[in-house]
Structures are given as structure tokens and as C-alpha cells.
Scaffold this active site. Structure first.
Site, PDB file in Angstrom:
ATOM      1  N   PRO A   2       0.821  -1.209   0.000  1.00  0.00           N
ATOM      2  CG  PRO A   2      -0.031  -1.020   2.152  1.00  0.00           C
ATOM      3  CD  PRO A   2       0.720  -1.939   1.255  1.00  0.00           C
ATOM      4  N   PRO A  35       0.545  -5.716   4.475  1.00  0.00           N
ATOM      5  CG  PRO A  35       1.980  -6.234   2.704  1.00  0.00           C
ATOM      6  CD  PRO A  35       0.541  -5.950   3.027  1.00  0.00           C
ATOM      7  NE  ARG A  40       7.902   1.069  -0.795  1.00  0.00           N
ATOM      8  CZ  ARG A  40       7.411  -0.138  -1.075  1.00  0.00           C
ATOM      9  NH1 ARG A  40       6.116  -0.320  -1.214  1.00  0.00           N
ATOM     10  NH2 ARG A  40       8.217  -1.164  -1.217  1.00  0.00           N
ATOM     11  NE  ARG A  71      -4.808  -5.659   0.924  1.00  0.00           N
ATOM     12  CZ  ARG A  71      -3.762  -5.639   0.100  1.00  0.00           C
ATOM     13  NH1 ARG A  71      -3.911  -5.281  -1.156  1.00  0.00           N
ATOM     14  NH2 ARG A  71      -2.573  -5.988   0.537  1.00  0.00           N
TER      15      ARG A  71
END
Length: 125
Positions: A2, A35, A40, A71
Site C-alpha cells: 500500500p 503487510p 509507504r 482485497r
């Protein structure tokens, strides 16, 4: 993987956007759907912009969350809502003092991406 990209107008430069980035990262970490080693975030101060008709010193903050595909819609919606709440809380006083627009969008990477990241090793032990 992400990525959070916060764009903000330079008339908000007195705010601590690093604090906002930490809050947004915390939302992703706590969700358990992303994760930690891949998160970032960055803030980009905009110097060339026009808001509304350009006659006032209006401001805006736009947040984009980029995630890998796969997702569920429910996860993305809940994440979007949590990120937006964190941003609203961060900007609460600012909304009281000036005209301000806040927006958030979620983008899924649809095509294969190239990446190399050993930061994950720290979190997977």
C-alpha cells in the site's frame, strides 16, 4: 504494497503532515489487511494550484491509497473510511479556521508491478 500519497496546498504548510502520515500508516497496520513492511506514505506540497474560482486562499488535501488488487470491497471500504476519519481528525481545527476541501480515493493496481523489498523480513521474523 500500500502506498499513501497526500497532496496538500502550500497554504497548509504550517501543519505537521509527517504526523498525519504516521496516523494513516497506523490505520493500515492495525487493519491486518496490509503487510507492514510494504506500507509507504508521502506528502507532496503543491505550489501551483487553483481552488474553486481562485479568488480566495482556499486549501485542499487529497489522499490517494494505492493497493494491490485482490482485497474485498468491504476491506477497501472500511480502510477508506478509517483513513478518512484519521484525516478529518488531523484537520479538525483547520476546518474551523479556513475553507478547506478534503478528499480520498482508493486505487487498485490491476497490472503486474515490479518490486523488491527486504523490509518485510523485519516483520515476518
Amino acid at each position: 504494497m500500500p502506498h499513501i500519497i497526500v497532496e496538500y496546498t502550500d497554504n497548509l504548510a504550517d501543519l505537521n503532515f509527517r504526523s498525519l502520515l504516521k496516523s494513516l500508516n497506523h490505520v493500515l497496520v492495525e487493519s491486518d489487511h496490509f503487510p507492514t513492511g510494504g506500507i509507504r506514505s508521502r506528502a507532496v506540497k503543491l505550489t501551483d494550484y487553483v481552488v474553486a474560482d481562485g479568488t480566495e486562499d482556499d486549501a485542499f488535501v487529497h489522499i490517494e491509497l494505492k493497493v494491490g488488487a485482490g482485497r474485498s470491497e468491504e476491506v477497501l471500504k472500511a480502510t477508506s473510511e478509517s483513513l478518512f476519519e484519521a484525516a478529518k481528525t488531523f484537520l479538525d481545527d483547520c476546518f474551523k479556521d479556513r475553507y478547506l476541501a478534503l478528499s480520498l480515493e482508493v486505487t487498485e493496481f490491476r497490472f503486474p508491478t515490479q518490486k523488491k523489498n527486504n523490509i518485510h523480513n523485519r516483520y515476518t521474523g
